[in-house]
Design a protein around this motif. Structure first.
Motif, PDB file in Angstrom:
ATOM      1  N   LYS A 111       0.843  -1.190   0.000  1.00 37.79           N
ATOM      2  CA  LYS A 111       0.000   0.000   0.000  1.00 37.79           C
ATOM      3  C   LYS A 111       0.881   1.244   0.000  1.00 37.79           C
ATOM      4  CE  LYS A 111      -3.905  -1.734   2.678  1.00 37.79           C
ATOM      5  NZ  LYS A 111      -3.164  -2.728   3.441  1.00 37.79           N
ATOM      6  N   GLU A 112       0.279   2.349  -0.346  1.00 36.60           N
ATOM      7  CA  GLU A 112       0.949   3.648  -0.271  1.00 36.60           C
ATOM      8  C   GLU A 112       1.538   3.808   1.136  1.00 36.60           C
ATOM      9  OE1 GLU A 112       2.203   6.540  -2.509  1.00 36.60           O
ATOM     10  OE2 GLU A 112       0.717   5.205  -3.405  1.00 36.60           O
ATOM     11  N   GLY A 113       2.838   4.089   1.222  1.00 39.25           N
ATOM     12  CA  GLY A 113       3.459   4.283   2.533  1.00 39.25           C
ATOM     13  C   GLY A 113       4.117   3.030   3.086  1.00 39.25           C
ATOM     14  N   GLU A 114       3.756   1.846   2.537  1.00 37.40           N
ATOM     15  CA  GLU A 114       4.424   0.628   2.981  1.00 37.40           C
ATOM     16  C   GLU A 114       5.746   0.482   2.236  1.00 37.40           C
ATOM     17  OE1 GLU A 114       0.809  -2.269   4.447  1.00 37.40           O
ATOM     18  OE2 GLU A 114       1.454  -2.510   2.371  1.00 37.40           O
ATOM     19  N   ALA A 115       6.750  -0.039   2.925  1.00 37.16           N
ATOM     20  CA  ALA A 115       8.068  -0.097   2.282  1.00 37.16           C
ATOM     21  C   ALA A 115       8.975  -1.086   2.999  1.00 37.16           C
ATOM     22  CB  ALA A 115       8.712   1.287   2.296  1.00 37.16           C
ATOM     23  N   VAL A 116      10.124  -1.357   2.371  1.00 37.10           N
ATOM     24  CA  VAL A 116      11.172  -2.155   3.010  1.00 37.10           C
ATOM     25  C   VAL A 116      12.381  -1.248   3.219  1.00 37.10           C
ATOM     26  CG1 VAL A 116      12.667  -4.171   2.821  1.00 37.10           C
ATOM     27  CG2 VAL A 116      10.367  -4.237   1.830  1.00 37.10           C
ATOM     28  N   TYR A 117      12.950  -1.296   4.415  1.00 41.20           N
ATOM     29  CA  TYR A 117      14.129  -0.490   4.735  1.00 41.20           C
ATOM     30  C   TYR A 117      15.273  -1.435   5.074  1.00 41.20           C
ATOM     31  CZ  TYR A 117      10.431   2.969   5.267  1.00 41.20           C
ATOM     32  OH  TYR A 117       9.343   3.784   5.048  1.00 41.20           O
ATOM     33  N   THR A 118      16.452  -1.140   4.590  1.00 49.95           N
ATOM     34  CA  THR A 118      17.574  -2.037   4.877  1.00 49.95           C
ATOM     35  C   THR A 118      18.559  -1.375   5.824  1.00 49.95           C
ATOM     36  OG1 THR A 118      18.860  -1.240   2.995  1.00 49.95           O
ATOM     37  CG2 THR A 118      17.415  -3.102   2.606  1.00 49.95           C
ATOM     38  N   THR A 119      19.218  -2.221   6.593  1.00 43.39           N
ATOM     39  CA  THR A 119      20.332  -1.758   7.420  1.00 43.39           C
ATOM     40  C   THR A 119      21.410  -2.836   7.372  1.00 43.39           C
ATOM     41  OG1 THR A 119      19.767  -2.832   9.522  1.00 43.39           O
ATOM     42  CG2 THR A 119      18.686  -0.729   9.050  1.00 43.39           C
ATOM     43  N   ALA A 120      22.588  -2.481   7.805  1.00 44.45           N
ATOM     44  CA  ALA A 120      23.638  -3.477   7.975  1.00 44.45           C
ATOM     45  C   ALA A 120      24.068  -3.418   9.441  1.00 44.45           C
ATOM     46  CB  ALA A 120      24.812  -3.168   7.058  1.00 44.45           C
ATOM     47  N   VAL A 121      24.215  -4.588  10.028  1.00 42.66           N
ATOM     48  CA  VAL A 121      24.690  -4.645  11.413  1.00 42.66           C
ATOM     49  C   VAL A 121      26.075  -5.268  11.421  1.00 42.66           C
ATOM     50  CG1 VAL A 121      24.279  -5.541  13.732  1.00 42.66           C
ATOM     51  CG2 VAL A 121      22.338  -4.855  12.295  1.00 42.66           C
ATOM     52  N   TYR A 122      27.007  -4.578  12.070  1.00 42.90           N
ATOM     53  CA  TYR A 122      28.384  -5.064  12.178  1.00 42.90           C
ATOM     54  C   TYR A 122      28.616  -5.464  13.629  1.00 42.90           C
ATOM     55  CZ  TYR A 122      28.813  -2.667   7.729  1.00 42.90           C
ATOM     56  OH  TYR A 122      28.631  -2.257   6.427  1.00 42.90           O
ATOM     57  N   PHE A 123      28.970  -6.712  13.838  1.00 43.98           N
ATOM     58  CA  PHE A 123      29.363  -7.150  15.186  1.00 43.98           C
ATOM     59  C   PHE A 123      30.886  -7.134  15.231  1.00 43.98           C
ATOM     60  CE2 PHE A 123      25.191  -9.084  14.619  1.00 43.98           C
ATOM     61  CZ  PHE A 123      24.569  -8.742  15.817  1.00 43.98           C
ATOM     62  N   VAL A 124      31.409  -6.477  16.264  1.00 45.20           N
ATOM     63  CA  VAL A 124      32.861  -6.340  16.365  1.00 45.20           C
ATOM     64  C   VAL A 124      33.318  -7.027  17.647  1.00 45.20           C
ATOM     65  CG1 VAL A 124      34.773  -4.717  16.268  1.00 45.20           C
ATOM     66  CG2 VAL A 124      32.535  -4.055  15.362  1.00 45.20           C
ATOM     67  N   ALA A 125      34.274  -7.938  17.507  1.00 45.89           N
ATOM     68  CA  ALA A 125      34.806  -8.630  18.684  1.00 45.89           C
ATOM     69  C   ALA A 125      36.204  -8.135  18.978  1.00 45.89           C
ATOM     70  CB  ALA A 125      34.809 -10.138  18.449  1.00 45.89           C
ATOM     71  N   GLY A 126      36.607  -8.283  20.231  1.00 40.23           N
ATOM     72  CA  GLY A 126      37.959  -7.870  20.621  1.00 40.23           C
ATOM     73  C   GLY A 126      37.885  -6.986  21.844  1.00 40.23           C
TER      74      GLY A 126
END
Lengths: 990, 267
Positions: A111-126
């Motif tokens: 529908k109008e206003g519906e969408a997919v948004y992407t992100t990237a998650v970086y896990f950092v160890a140390g």
């Protein structure tokens, strides 16, 4: 509630490895020990039952990936999690594709206003601290377009991950268009022009870049109309009259040049050349020049070749990736928008940058909160932007350059060019001419309109400062464009479904519709019909937004059904937004009201004439350039100078072989050395080739902009000739990038440069067919010590494009066989001024050196180039390299490294008034080519070049060594492997 | 140079080739040219036209998914187009492949064929994590009508996600079935240009595999970018040698043989 799907690799992830390696360069307190990358899709839409599981399984390849719904997965051991997502309204191409795929998979419609948004998650160890995580995040995101969130392991576990945030654009409902009172004080007029119209909230909307003279002209027009202008009208006039669109500096009277320097020196050169060609019964190669989105010359009896080179400097300074991708995808539309649509067949790139190791930090604001990106970030970003845009569009990038100077630190120059191919005619219709007719529908094709890119055209006409609007940043979407590009060039064009078309770029609809309205003499637009990315845009924003990947077409009503059906089948959005008229006016309606009603002649020709005056600057004379005390060392150092060093890492990541047209590649010979020209064969069943070359000498501007421009044009022409082109079928493009352009001294330099363009082009008979200017490449801001002002050196990029009768006669730069003879064509003079060698000495000694810059000997060169082309046509020449930046030293090293063959040459024989070995090796005298010739062709070659200043210097050897004999039995030698290693060293880890 | 005209073939029945298009595939024109040149008759067909009219498949003996950047590689290379192919045309493709037909997926086309399940395995980001355009040397290690008579060939790659990967068990099976068709090696071109043999870290140096008894070939390198002599990176060097030996300069390069083989299969 939105659904979040996380996709991660279950096998070794090279992306994570690359990041880990990159973070090691960030001077963190401790290096991270491991990294993971998770791609997340936040689906903000109503899905059918089980839908999210279906999506998850579609989004992964089970043998290498795992996808989970709302899983909040994390590795067992990590210190921080960093999520990078887009800010609301920023183009999210992956999200867009995910949406299409989900709709297709589940057979639903968002529908109008519906969408997919992407992100990237970086896990950092140390064992890293929060400050390290902040540094890592800073390296991963650009706050102008993205958001970053950092969570420690504890916080991540406690919060249950990052949640499923949908960064929706939320705008208050659109307001009615404003009336702007111009019957105000001059100060207020200046404020409106400089900072923008005051909105209902009392805030100014951002620069119109209209000065007092222009504001008064607008006031006078509307007072004759007995009304105030609307905000939409003012914003439109600001776009149409912007330096960017109107090229006012090139068009204004300058000193004695009443018609302006464009008409006299650029267009004037072309007109003179065309007349002479016709008088001498030679082919006039120009077909459509200076009137369309690109310039076009003849290819053969069936096709034309178009070319256009654009700059996208200001946006690239703020968001290098977005700026560059928008630049390249935008200039593709200059091919597509030529005539009825040319197919893009080659891209070119050029970056003028500060050394990536330049550690200075600049800020846009006095408080030093808004820092400019680092030199390295800008370099990486612009390279990546052109790669993404070019590769994804399936257009080869066979040629480009890098040029470095510390003065490009404030504003980088980002050049992008596109060559197009278009049939002359289809079914008797000329495709290089177009005309919107009254009654034709105004159709917008491609992407939708959002707030992105508002004030782009006016913004690039101003210096960058703290007030530069962040919404100037756009991100290109090559696939949306590819879809309509295919539909137009392959189907709609040849079916004759539209009568005119243009690119919708700078200035948005206001410019494209306004321009096309000239063809029919009027237009009437309904802004309510323009499809939007999200609701709440105001009328003026819809009208001037520069949201990317759009074309504007004129479609006759009787063709509309067929046209719209075709576009629907090709998944391209096409909307009627009005119709062309013959009212003599541009009328725009919104919400039932007329918001624009301007006479076309005022819109296009109402710009006040503003005579400009120039003044000769006082040039600083520097010290005399020292003679080298170690020639071998200096030759090596020259090869590692970033403007000369290997650009292999760029050539390899830019697809230069798509379309199967590659003839002379960006890397040549066994040694993979960068050339100065490329050759392609765009029509696969024709022998003909297209040669493309360019050149620039910005440092010469410190001494003489006439010499700078002449050298740029001569070098571009010569590089094309050396690769197999000929003066008979060669055209030019000019790209002026200037600074502080209302300064009379800069105007003096501009006039000189334009004169050089005229004289060089006319002497060679090579017409200008298109050009571009970008006149305010200045950065006004702060460094750690206080206010600074960094302006680029006046830069002219000369581009040459020509047609070769037989592409199989193209010449590469690499030496071919030992025993071949080496000739130098042209004279070498004492012209070390502002050379790469002088720069090197300046850096080493921290002094400013003077000296003469090269003068171009036009008549002599013309004879030489003509003779060279004849010899090339007879295949007498085994290799040829044009001498440019770095002079003889750079050219001989490159030709040898490319062929991985040695050279034994007598330096004493070099003709010209260069006295000592330093001058002979490093002077950048123009009009020179270094050539190798087979023994068997010696006589024929020498006969063909009779009367040309030319000397045989020695021969090609089978050892891996360059040996140059000097006076009194001395010699200098260079090991080829060492040379190659040095040549590749500056960017070997890029 | 003798112009490379698409020859009007003397073949009685020219095999018909379906070249997929749309959504960012971009090597359709040159792929069509290659097939036409060797005597086939190729049509560029938008996937939406096939979805609208799946009966079109019946017309063709050969199907080619050309190189490109379908959907910008947005969800991973080939995935979005592969899903579309599978969801809308899966059955028709199955029927097409039940007949004695040929199919080829080149570069992005290979990625599409793996994403849609027609060929096994995955194509991951290059080990350098960067797009790479360069020439490679290939050794033919499997049987396929597409590769008949070819032992080695040098053609270019241009991809960001070309690292072939498969779990060890499946890989052993693939090998046993003789489906590993092409392997990277350090051959003529890599030696000449001093480049590593395997350009992307592909497992077992795999550059291409087959399915359906060799009738379906998926490969990362681009044969259509190595079909003309003048596409070779060393052609000006070879030209000099030939000129000096008084020999003619060729027009073709080895990549064209792959297309020629496809035509030969039907005539």
């Amino acid at each position: 509630m939105a659904v979040r799907i996380d996709v991660r690799k279950v096998v070794a992830d090279s992306r994570a490895q690359m990041r880990l390696a990159q973070w090691k360069t960030l001077s963190l307190s401790k290096s991270p020990s491991a990294a993971w990358v998770v791609d997340s899709y936040v689906i903000d839409a109503k899905l059918p039952a089980g839908g999210s599981d279906d999506i998850a399984s579609a989004l992964m390849n089970p043998s290498v990936e795992k996808a989970e719904v709302n899983s909040r997965w994390n590795p067992d051991s990590f210190a921080f999690a960093i999520e990078i997502g887009f800010l609301p309204g920023v183009t999210d191409n992956v999200g867009h594709t995910a949406k299409e795929t989900i709709e297709d998979l589940l057979k639903i419609k968002f529908k109008e206003g519906e969408a997919v948004y992407t992100t990237a998650v970086y896990f950092v160890a140390g064992d890293i601290a929060l400050a390290d995580a902040v540094k890592i995040a800073d390296a991963l995101f650009n706050p102008l377009i993205q958001r970053a969130k950092i969570k420690s392991k504890d916080a991540y576990k406690k919060d249950g991950g990052f949640g499923a945030l949908a960064p929706k654009v939320k705008l208050p409902p659109a307001e009615k268009s404003l009336e702007v009172n111009l019957e105000v004080s001059d100060d207020e007029l200046v404020a409106i022009g400089k900072q923008g119209i005051k909105g209902r909230d009392g805030k100014r909307r951002g620069p119109l870049a209209l000065d007092l003279v222009y504001m008064k002209a607008i006031r006078d027009y509307f007072s004759k109309q007995k009304r105030n202008p609307t905000d939409v009208e003012l914003e439109m006039l600001a776009q149409t009259w912007s330096e960017h669109c109107k090229h006012t500096i090139f068009a204004s009277p300058l000193d004695e040049v009443k018609e302006g320097i464009f008409k006299k020196y650029i267009k004037g050169a072309t007109e003179k050349i065309r007349k002479e060609k016709i008088r001498n019964k030679k082919e006039d190669i120009c077909v459509s020049v200076f009137k369309d989105n690109s310039g076009a010359i003849a290819f053969d009896k069936d096709y034309l070749i178009t070319h256009k080179v654009e700059t996208h400097n200001s946006p690239s300074a703020l968001d290098p990736f977005g700026g560059a991708i928008t630049g390249i995808v935008g200039v593709n539309r200059d091919a597509l928008g030529f005539g009825m649509g040319a197919r893009p067949i080659a891209n070119t790139y050029g970056f003028c940058l500060a050394d990536p190791n330049d550690a200075r930090t600049f800020y846009r604001d006095r408080e030093r909160k808004q820092s400019m990106l680092s030199a390295r970030r800008i370099m990486d970003g612009v390279i990546e932007g052109i790669r993404a845009g070019g590769n994804q569009s399936g257009i080869p990038t066979p040629h480009g350059f890098l040029s470095f100077d510390s003065r490009y630190r404030g504003k980088p120059l980002v050049f992008s060019g596109t060559v197009g191919l278009i049939p002359r005619k289809v079914k008797g219709r000329k495709l290089y001419e177009k005309k919107a007719k009254p009654g034709d529908y105004i159709v917008m094709l491609g992407g939708r309109v959002g707030q992105d890119g508002i004030h782009g055209a006016t913004f690039s006409s101003e210096a960058i400062d703290a007030g530069s609007p962040a919404t100037a940043v756009q991100i290109g979407d090559p696939i949306t464009q590819k879809k309509f590009s295919d539909a137009i060039v392959r189907e709609a064009r040849d079916a004759g479904l539209y009568s005119s078309m243009t690119d919708c770029g700078a200035g948005g609809l206001s410019s494209s519709v306004g321009e096309m309205a000239k063809e029919s003499d009027g237009c009437e637009v309904e802004l309510d019909e323009v499809p939007l990315k999200y609701p709440g845009l105001q009328a003026w924003q819809i009208w001037i937004s520069e949201s990317q990947e759009r074309m504007t077409l004129a479609v006759p009503p009787k063709k509309w059904k067929e046209f719209s059906k075709l576009m629907e089948k090709r998944a391209v959005e096409a909307s009627i937004i009005g119709k062309f008229t013959k009212s003599g006016k541009c009328v725009v309606k919104y919400a039932g009201k007329i918001v624009v009603d301007i006479k076309l002649d005022f819109l296009h020709d109402g710009t006040p004439v503003r005579p400009l005056k120039s003044q000769k600057p006082n040039y600083q004379k520097g010290e005399e350039i020292p003679e080298s005390n170690d020639l071998a060392r200096d030759m090596l150092e020259l090869l590692s100078h970033p403007s000369i060093a290997s650009r292999e890492f760029i050539a390899q990541q830019y697809d230069h072989e798509v379309q199967a047209s590659s003839i002379i590649k960006p890397l040549q010979g066994r040694g993979r050395v960068d050339g100065d020209a490329a050759v392609i064969r765009p029509v696969l069943n024709s022998d003909k080739g297209v040669v493309i070359a360019d050149a620039l000498y910005p440092t010469y501007s410190d001494v003489d902009t006439y010499a700078m421009a002449a050298a740029s044009i001569d070098s571009a022409v010569r590089a094309a000739i050396a690769a197999g082109g000929s003066l008979d079928h060669l055209a030019l493009l000019d790209n002026f990038c200037w600074c502080d352009s209302f300064n009379p001294e800069r105007l003096f330099e501009l006039k000189k440069a334009a004169q050089a363009c005229y004289e060089t082009a006319v002497a060679y008979g090579t017409p200008f067919i298109s050009g571009k200017d970008s006149m305010f490449n200045d950065f006004k801001g702060y460094d750690d010590n206080g206010p600074i002002n960094v302006s680029i050196p006046p830069t002219l990029l000369g581009t040459a494009i020509g047609v070769m009768q037989d592409a199989s006669k193209a010449i590469s730069i690499d030496l071919k066989q030992s025993g071949d003879l080496i000739y130098i064509l042209g004279e070498t003079n004492n012209e070390l001024g502002a050379s790469e060698y002088a720069e090197m000495c300046s850096e080493r000694e921290n002094k400013k050196y003077g000296g003469d810059v090269p003068r171009v000997s036009l008549e002599r060169n013309k004879k030489m180039y003509t003779a060279f082309s004849k010899a090339a046509d007879k295949r007498f020449i085994a290799s040829a390299i044009s001498l440019g930046r770095g002079g003889f030293a750079a050219a001989l090293a490159k030709t040898a490294m490319a062929g991985m063959l040695g050279l034994r040459l007598n330096l004493n024989l070099i003709p010209g008034d260069a006295k000592n070995p330093t001058e002979k090796l490093f002077s950048e005298s123009q009009g020179r080519i270094l050539v190798s010739v087979a023994h068997s062709k010696q006589k024929a070659f020498e006969t063909a070049l009779k009367g040309i200043a030319m000397v045989r210097l020695g021969e090609v050897t089978s050892d891996q060594k360059i040996t140059l004999s000097l006076a009194s039995n001395k010699s200098v030698s260079l090991d080829l492997r060492k040379a190659l290693e040095t040549y590749r060293s500056p960017f070997k880890d890029f | 140079m003798t112009a490379l005209k698409a020859k009007s073939s003397k073949l009685k029945a020219r095999p018909k080739v379906l070249v997929f298009a749309g959504y960012g595939l971009n090597c359709e024109e040159e792929t069509k040219f290659a097939f036409d040149y060797v005597g086939a008759e190729a049509d560029i067909v938008h996937i939406n036209d096939l979805i609208e009219n799946p009966k079109l498949f019946a017309k063709y003996q050969i199907a080619a998914v050309p190189g490109g950047f379908a959907y910008g590689d947005d969800l991973g290379s080939g995935r979005a187009y592969g899903l579309k192919l599978k969801n809308h045309l899966g059955k028709e493709l199955e029927k097409f492949l039940e007949r004695d037909t040929l199919m080829i997926g080149i570069c992005n086309g290979f990625q599409v064929l793996t994403a849609s399940g027609i060929l096994p395995g995955a194509l991951l980001e290059n080990s350098s994590n960067r797009y790479l355009d360069r020439w490679v040397d290939l050794k033919v290690t499997g049987k396929s009508p597409w590769l008949k008579g070819i032992k080695k060939l040098s053609i270019p790659i241009a991809h960001g996600e070309g690292r072939y990967f498969m779990q060890p068990k499946e890989l052993a099976k693939l090998k046993k079935e003789g489906r590993i068709a092409l392997k990277y090696e350090k051959g003529e071109m890599a030696k000449l240009l001093n480049l590593p043999g395997n350009p992307n870290g592909a497992i077992a140096d795999i550059a291409g595999i087959t399915g359906y008894n060799g009738r379906v070939l998926g490969l990362m390198p681009h044969p259509e970018r190595g079909m003309f002599f003048t596409q070779r990176p060393d052609w000006t060097n070879i030209r000099e040698k030939l000129l000096r030996a008084g020999k003619p300069i060729p027009t073709e390069a080895v990549g064209i043989e792959i297309f020629r083989n496809a035509v030969k299969y039907f005539v």
